[in-house]
Design a protein around this motif. Structure first.
Motif, PDB file in Angstrom:
ATOM      1  N   PHE A 199      31.763  29.064  31.536  1.00 47.57           N
ATOM      2  CA  PHE A 199      31.332  30.125  32.445  1.00 47.57           C
ATOM      3  C   PHE A 199      29.999  29.722  33.059  1.00 47.57           C
ATOM      4  CE2 PHE A 199      34.134  32.059  29.405  1.00 47.57           C
ATOM      5  CZ  PHE A 199      34.928  32.901  30.197  1.00 47.57           C
ATOM      6  N   LEU A 200      29.952  29.640  34.363  1.00 48.49           N
ATOM      7  CA  LEU A 200      28.731  29.309  35.080  1.00 48.49           C
ATOM      8  C   LEU A 200      28.093  30.595  35.579  1.00 48.49           C
ATOM      9  CD1 LEU A 200      29.972  26.290  37.241  1.00 48.49           C
ATOM     10  CD2 LEU A 200      29.484  26.386  34.798  1.00 48.49           C
ATOM     11  N   ALA A 201      26.780  30.621  35.576  1.00 50.77           N
ATOM     12  CA  ALA A 201      26.078  31.832  36.004  1.00 50.77           C
ATOM     13  C   ALA A 201      24.721  31.469  36.567  1.00 50.77           C
ATOM     14  CB  ALA A 201      25.928  32.812  34.834  1.00 50.77           C
ATOM     15  N   PHE A 202      24.239  32.326  37.464  1.00 49.53           N
ATOM     16  CA  PHE A 202      22.916  32.173  38.064  1.00 49.53           C
ATOM     17  C   PHE A 202      22.076  33.377  37.663  1.00 49.53           C
ATOM     18  CE2 PHE A 202      26.203  30.489  40.910  1.00 49.53           C
ATOM     19  CZ  PHE A 202      25.887  29.143  40.859  1.00 49.53           C
ATOM     20  N   THR A 203      20.939  33.126  37.077  1.00 48.60           N
ATOM     21  CA  THR A 203      20.067  34.179  36.588  1.00 48.60           C
ATOM     22  C   THR A 203      18.743  34.137  37.349  1.00 48.60           C
ATOM     23  OG1 THR A 203      18.895  32.905  34.887  1.00 48.60           O
ATOM     24  CG2 THR A 203      21.108  33.729  34.319  1.00 48.60           C
ATOM     25  N   PRO A 204      17.859  35.115  37.137  1.00 53.33           N
ATOM     26  CA  PRO A 204      16.557  35.050  37.806  1.00 53.33           C
ATOM     27  C   PRO A 204      15.733  33.823  37.438  1.00 53.33           C
ATOM     28  CG  PRO A 204      16.961  37.254  36.945  1.00 53.33           C
ATOM     29  CD  PRO A 204      18.049  36.384  36.413  1.00 53.33           C
ATOM     30  N   PHE A 205      16.086  33.162  36.356  1.00 52.39           N
ATOM     31  CA  PHE A 205      15.272  32.064  35.855  1.00 52.39           C
ATOM     32  C   PHE A 205      15.911  30.700  36.060  1.00 52.39           C
ATOM     33  CE2 PHE A 205      15.064  35.894  33.180  1.00 52.39           C
ATOM     34  CZ  PHE A 205      13.821  36.346  33.582  1.00 52.39           C
ATOM     35  N   GLY A 206      17.193  30.646  36.404  1.00 55.61           N
ATOM     36  CA  GLY A 206      17.822  29.364  36.633  1.00 55.61           C
ATOM     37  C   GLY A 206      19.327  29.426  36.506  1.00 55.61           C
ATOM     38  N   PHE A 207      19.913  28.238  36.405  1.00 56.84           N
ATOM     39  CA  PHE A 207      21.371  28.064  36.300  1.00 56.84           C
ATOM     40  C   PHE A 207      21.736  27.843  34.843  1.00 56.84           C
ATOM     41  CE2 PHE A 207      24.745  24.887  35.836  1.00 56.84           C
ATOM     42  CZ  PHE A 207      25.803  25.562  36.420  1.00 56.84           C
TER      43      PHE A 207
ATOM     44  N   PHE B 258      20.975  24.837  30.539  1.00 63.13           N
ATOM     45  CA  PHE B 258      20.112  25.739  31.291  1.00 63.13           C
ATOM     46  C   PHE B 258      19.188  24.903  32.155  1.00 63.13           C
ATOM     47  CE2 PHE B 258      16.066  28.018  31.814  1.00 63.13           C
ATOM     48  CZ  PHE B 258      16.535  29.111  32.548  1.00 63.13           C
ATOM     49  N   LEU B 259      19.222  25.130  33.461  1.00 63.22           N
ATOM     50  CA  LEU B 259      18.387  24.420  34.402  1.00 63.22           C
ATOM     51  C   LEU B 259      17.532  25.426  35.154  1.00 63.22           C
ATOM     52  CD1 LEU B 259      21.097  22.002  35.873  1.00 63.22           C
ATOM     53  CD2 LEU B 259      19.378  21.446  34.150  1.00 63.22           C
ATOM     54  N   LYS B 260      16.220  25.238  35.099  1.00 64.08           N
ATOM     55  CA  LYS B 260      15.339  26.103  35.860  1.00 64.08           C
ATOM     56  C   LYS B 260      15.547  25.858  37.354  1.00 64.08           C
ATOM     57  CE  LYS B 260      11.767  26.161  32.262  1.00 64.08           C
ATOM     58  NZ  LYS B 260      10.350  25.828  31.936  1.00 64.08           N
ATOM     59  N   TRP B 261      15.224  26.874  38.149  1.00 60.56           N
ATOM     60  CA  TRP B 261      15.440  26.742  39.584  1.00 60.56           C
ATOM     61  C   TRP B 261      14.622  25.593  40.167  1.00 60.56           C
ATOM     62  CZ3 TRP B 261      19.691  28.221  41.173  1.00 60.56           C
ATOM     63  CH2 TRP B 261      20.262  29.442  40.830  1.00 60.56           C
ATOM     64  N   ASP B 262      13.457  25.326  39.616  1.00 65.88           N
ATOM     65  CA  ASP B 262      12.658  24.210  40.105  1.00 65.88           C
ATOM     66  C   ASP B 262      13.310  22.864  39.815  1.00 65.88           C
ATOM     67  OD1 ASP B 262      10.731  25.895  41.104  1.00 65.88           O
ATOM     68  OD2 ASP B 262       9.496  25.836  39.275  1.00 65.88           O
ATOM     69  N   GLU B 263      14.203  22.824  38.827  1.00 68.78           N
ATOM     70  CA  GLU B 263      14.868  21.573  38.466  1.00 68.78           C
ATOM     71  C   GLU B 263      16.128  21.329  39.284  1.00 68.78           C
ATOM     72  OE1 GLU B 263      13.548  21.598  33.736  1.00 68.78           O
ATOM     73  OE2 GLU B 263      15.567  22.227  34.329  1.00 68.78           O
TER      74      GLU B 263
ATOM     75  N   ASN C 199      21.078  32.603  45.274  1.00 70.35           N
ATOM     76  CA  ASN C 199      20.167  32.814  44.141  1.00 70.35           C
ATOM     77  C   ASN C 199      19.035  31.797  44.138  1.00 70.35           C
ATOM     78  OD1 ASN C 199      21.067  34.903  41.811  1.00 70.35           O
ATOM     79  ND2 ASN C 199      22.878  34.209  42.936  1.00 70.35           N
ATOM     80  N   GLN C 200      19.330  30.555  44.458  1.00 67.33           N
ATOM     81  CA  GLN C 200      18.282  29.542  44.483  1.00 67.33           C
ATOM     82  C   GLN C 200      17.247  29.861  45.559  1.00 67.33           C
ATOM     83  OE1 GLN C 200      19.516  25.539  45.495  1.00 67.33           O
ATOM     84  NE2 GLN C 200      17.893  24.651  44.269  1.00 67.33           N
ATOM     85  N   ALA C 201      17.716  30.284  46.735  1.00 69.28           N
ATOM     86  CA  ALA C 201      16.781  30.631  47.805  1.00 69.28           C
ATOM     87  C   ALA C 201      15.946  31.855  47.432  1.00 69.28           C
ATOM     88  CB  ALA C 201      17.551  30.883  49.106  1.00 69.28           C
ATOM     89  N   PHE C 202      16.576  32.863  46.838  1.00 65.48           N
ATOM     90  CA  PHE C 202      15.884  34.113  46.533  1.00 65.48           C
ATOM     91  C   PHE C 202      14.800  33.908  45.480  1.00 65.48           C
ATOM     92  CE2 PHE C 202      15.406  38.173  44.302  1.00 65.48           C
ATOM     93  CZ  PHE C 202      15.183  39.030  45.365  1.00 65.48           C
ATOM     94  N   TYR C 203      15.103  33.171  44.432  1.00 68.97           N
ATOM     95  CA  TYR C 203      14.163  33.054  43.313  1.00 68.97           C
ATOM     96  C   TYR C 203      13.215  31.862  43.427  1.00 68.97           C
ATOM     97  CZ  TYR C 203      17.142  36.485  40.998  1.00 68.97           C
ATOM     98  OH  TYR C 203      17.853  37.619  40.689  1.00 68.97           O
ATOM     99  N   LYS C 204      13.594  30.837  44.160  1.00 66.99           N
ATOM    100  CA  LYS C 204      12.821  29.598  44.165  1.00 66.99           C
ATOM    101  C   LYS C 204      11.806  29.535  45.301  1.00 66.99           C
ATOM    102  CE  LYS C 204      13.419  24.562  44.142  1.00 66.99           C
ATOM    103  NZ  LYS C 204      14.420  23.454  44.151  1.00 66.99           N
ATOM    104  N   LEU C 205      12.178  30.008  46.494  1.00 68.74           N
ATOM    105  CA  LEU C 205      11.336  29.821  47.664  1.00 68.74           C
ATOM    106  C   LEU C 205      10.172  30.806  47.681  1.00 68.74           C
ATOM    107  CD1 LEU C 205      14.031  29.189  50.417  1.00 68.74           C
ATOM    108  CD2 LEU C 205      12.822  27.532  48.986  1.00 68.74           C
ATOM    109  N   GLU C 206       9.103  30.411  48.364  1.00 68.04           N
ATOM    110  CA  GLU C 206       7.927  31.248  48.495  1.00 68.04           C
ATOM    111  C   GLU C 206       8.040  32.200  49.683  1.00 68.04           C
ATOM    112  OE1 GLU C 206       5.154  31.333  46.541  1.00 68.04           O
ATOM    113  OE2 GLU C 206       6.104  29.921  45.126  1.00 68.04           O
ATOM    114  N   LYS C 207       8.698  31.749  50.762  1.00 68.92           N
ATOM    115  CA  LYS C 207       8.822  32.543  51.973  1.00 68.92           C
ATOM    116  C   LYS C 207      10.240  32.406  52.527  1.00 68.92           C
ATOM    117  CE  LYS C 207       3.981  31.801  53.311  1.00 68.92           C
ATOM    118  NZ  LYS C 207       3.084  31.270  54.365  1.00 68.92           N
TER     119      LYS C 207
END
Length: 575
Positions: free
Chosen positions: A221-229, A240-245, A290-298
């Motif tokens: 089961f794959l999932a995207f959370t506020p903290f990563g994949f 578990f991969l952080k969004w920055d990774e 999810n990556q755009a929402f949680y990872k980007l600054e603007k």
């Protein structure tokens, strides 16, 4: 005149359609919209109806005729996305879980997130130990019925409500004990906030699972959370991969790839296979958003992304909306009187309480379990087709709150008890209850942990080229051999198929290159040999660069070709 009025009214009706949106408290919002109305218009109507300002965390989910779930895109027409005839039925859900629910500005937003997480707990997507489960359920009980009152709450009162797919009498007693002794005096707002803070610390907070298979054909089961994949398989979270990774997400047909750079410049690629190409595309779009929402600054940093298939093939998608940091900054500027939230009543509901639409509803009573959850014995079929929910089970007997495995329970201490992904026979779909869509799928085997370590980029290339090391074949064993032979309808593509795809991609590139060269040749002939007096052609001819090219390169090349053609013509005539 009358006929004109009638025809005009008929055309007006044809341009309109009815929409029913099921809210988080299971109430329904019905409206009439124009057929060309975009998703943003409907979403704004719902947020106005709920008096909701912090709306960027929410989205509208719908199910297409093929039983595949989608998030409604706000920049596109609703009718074109639905792929079905009106009236349309959709659901309001939390799309982006707030990283810190306590930091939300308004209580109405926290309450809606509370309803969503309560739904996640009930449907088995929020996994936790039995001790945590008892506390979460007690918070719900305190928020809904208030302080314990012996005159109103007889012995066993907590058993009338179902907070989880299944739970034991021991857990029910523990829930009642916490409610009676530890939560006295807590207001509904405080109980809901404590519930959110506790849920936010759990490993599966914000998980919206997508069923897939790994390279060995094992369920995952794959999932995207506020903290990563995250990847859930067997009895634990295996990746578990952080969004920055995470550096790149791509898909092709049913194949989904995650590229990441971990510490010490370690590059990894994870590959999984979705049930259908549509499910894989939905998984990819969810990951991009999810990556755009949680990872980007603007939001100005958002770029259109491609599925990155080889050579001009693939899908393009762009996230539209604000990112998490902008949402928090905008929320801090809200200045208004808090909207009223009605919390009253004990009318049983299917899964969630009510919000400003009448009396507040409680969790599902036991007496309605069978009638309410019709597909409770359909297992992961609904989960697979919907690509949404995660089934769970507990490995404890006395403290179990998750469903038992077909008549069996495994004994274990409470300290070691944890909920795990399983093949349990119930359907924990987010909208099984509120969405009138029957879902069916395939049977899932018990998950095995055979995809433990991620592959490096070199290993991935070897695997795609059909030259993976022998040690990989030995590691995957018979399952890997069966995969290569293509056994089973849902097996990943074989090396021969991958080679064929590569050859087709190379051929496509070759044909496109030939076409471009042909177009450039035509343009060159028009520039040098034609007398067309078109403005842009005349300007090009007058440039010094073109005149130099014409006299020093093109004219000699033309004379050389003419000489060769005359020579070949002479040979043919002489023969």
């Amino acid at each position: 005149m009358l006929s004109r009025l009638m025809s005009g009214s008929i055309r007006s009706l044809d341009r309109e359609c009815n929409c029913t949106v099921r809210l988080l408290d299971d109430s329904e919002y019905t409206c009439t919209i124009q057929r060309d109305a975009k998703g943003q218009y409907l979403f704004d109507l719902i947020c106005h109806h709920l008096n909701l300002l912090e709306k960027d965390y929410f989205g509208i989910r719908y199910v297409d005729p093929d039983k595949q779930r989608h998030w409604l895109e706000f920049t596109k027409s609703i009718a074109k996305q639905m792929k079905s005839q009106p009236p349309f039925t959709m659901c309001l859900r939390v799309k982006f879980y707030p990283p810190d629910p306590a930091a939300l500005k308004e209580e109405i937003t926290r309450y809606l997130v509370f309803l969503q997480i309560k739904r996640d707990l009930y449907h088995g997507r929020l996994l936790c130990k039995t001790s945590d489960a008892a506390l979460l359920a007690a918070y719900i009980l305190q928020a809904e019925i208030g302080d314990y009152d012996p005159g109103k709450h007889p012995e066993g009162y907590s058993s009338k409500f179902q907070f989880f797919p299944k739970h034991s009498e021991r857990l029910e007693r523990r829930i009642a004990e916490i409610h009676k002794t530890e939560l006295i005096g807590q207001s509904p707002e405080t109980s809901e906030l404590n519930f959110l803070q506790k849920a936010q610390m759990l490993e599966t907070y914000g998980v919206d699972p997508h069923p897939c298979k790994d390279v060995s054909g094992n369920p995952a089961f794959l999932a995207f959370t506020p903290f990563g994949f995250t990847v859930l398989q067997g009895n634990r979270r295996i990746h578990f991969l952080k969004w920055d990774e995470v550096t790149k997400l791509k898909f092709e047909a049913k194949t989904f790839h995650i590229y990441a750079n971990q510490k010490e410049d370690k590059k990894i690629i994870l590959t999984y296979f979705a049930p259908t190409p549509e499910a894989c595309k939905h998984l990819w779009k969810c990951g991009v958003e999810n990556q755009a929402f949680y990872k980007l600054e603007k939001s100005s940093q958002v770029r259109t992304v491609s599925s990155s298939n080889l050579f001009f093939k693939g899908s393009r998608f762009r996230y539209s909306g604000r990112v998490a940091k902008e949402v928090m900054e905008q929320s801090a500027k809200i200045k208004r009187d808090p909207p009223e939230i009605h919390r009253a009543g004990l009318v049983p509901s299917r899964s969630c309480p009510s919000i400003t639409h009448g009396p507040r509803l409680t969790s599902v009573p036991r007496t309605r379990r069978r009638a309410v959850h019709i597909s409770i014995m359909e297992g992961l079929e609904s989960l697979r087709d919907s690509a949404h929910s995660t089934p769970v089970r507990s490995v404890s007997h006395g403290d179990s709150f998750m469903p038992r495995s077909r008549g069996q329970m495994v004994d274990g201490s409470e300290a070691g008890t944890s909920a795990i992904i399983s093949d349990e026979a119930y359907s924990p779909s987010d909208s099984v209850l509120p969405t009138p869509v029957a879902e069916h799928g395939m049977e899932m085997a018990v998950a095995r942990h055979l995809n433990g370590a991620p592959r490096s980029i070199e290993e991935e290339k070897e695997l795609e080229a059909g030259t993976a090391p022998e040690r990989q074949a030995a590691e995957f064993g018979p399952g890997r051999k069966a995969l290569r032979m293509g056994k089973g309808q849902s097996s990943p593509p074989s090396d021969v198929e991958e080679l064929n795809k590569f050859i087709l991609s190379v051929l496509r590139l070759f044909l496109v290159t030939i076409g471009l060269l042909f177009v450039l040749l035509l343009l060159l002939i028009i520039l040098t040999e034609s007398d067309l007096e078109i403005a842009f052609l005349r300007d090009i001819r007058k440039t010094p660069e073109f005149q130099q090219f014409h006299f020093e390169y093109f004219c000699p090349l033309r004379r050389w070709f003419a000489c060769k053609l005359r020579w070949m013509g002479g040979l043919l005539i002489s023969n």
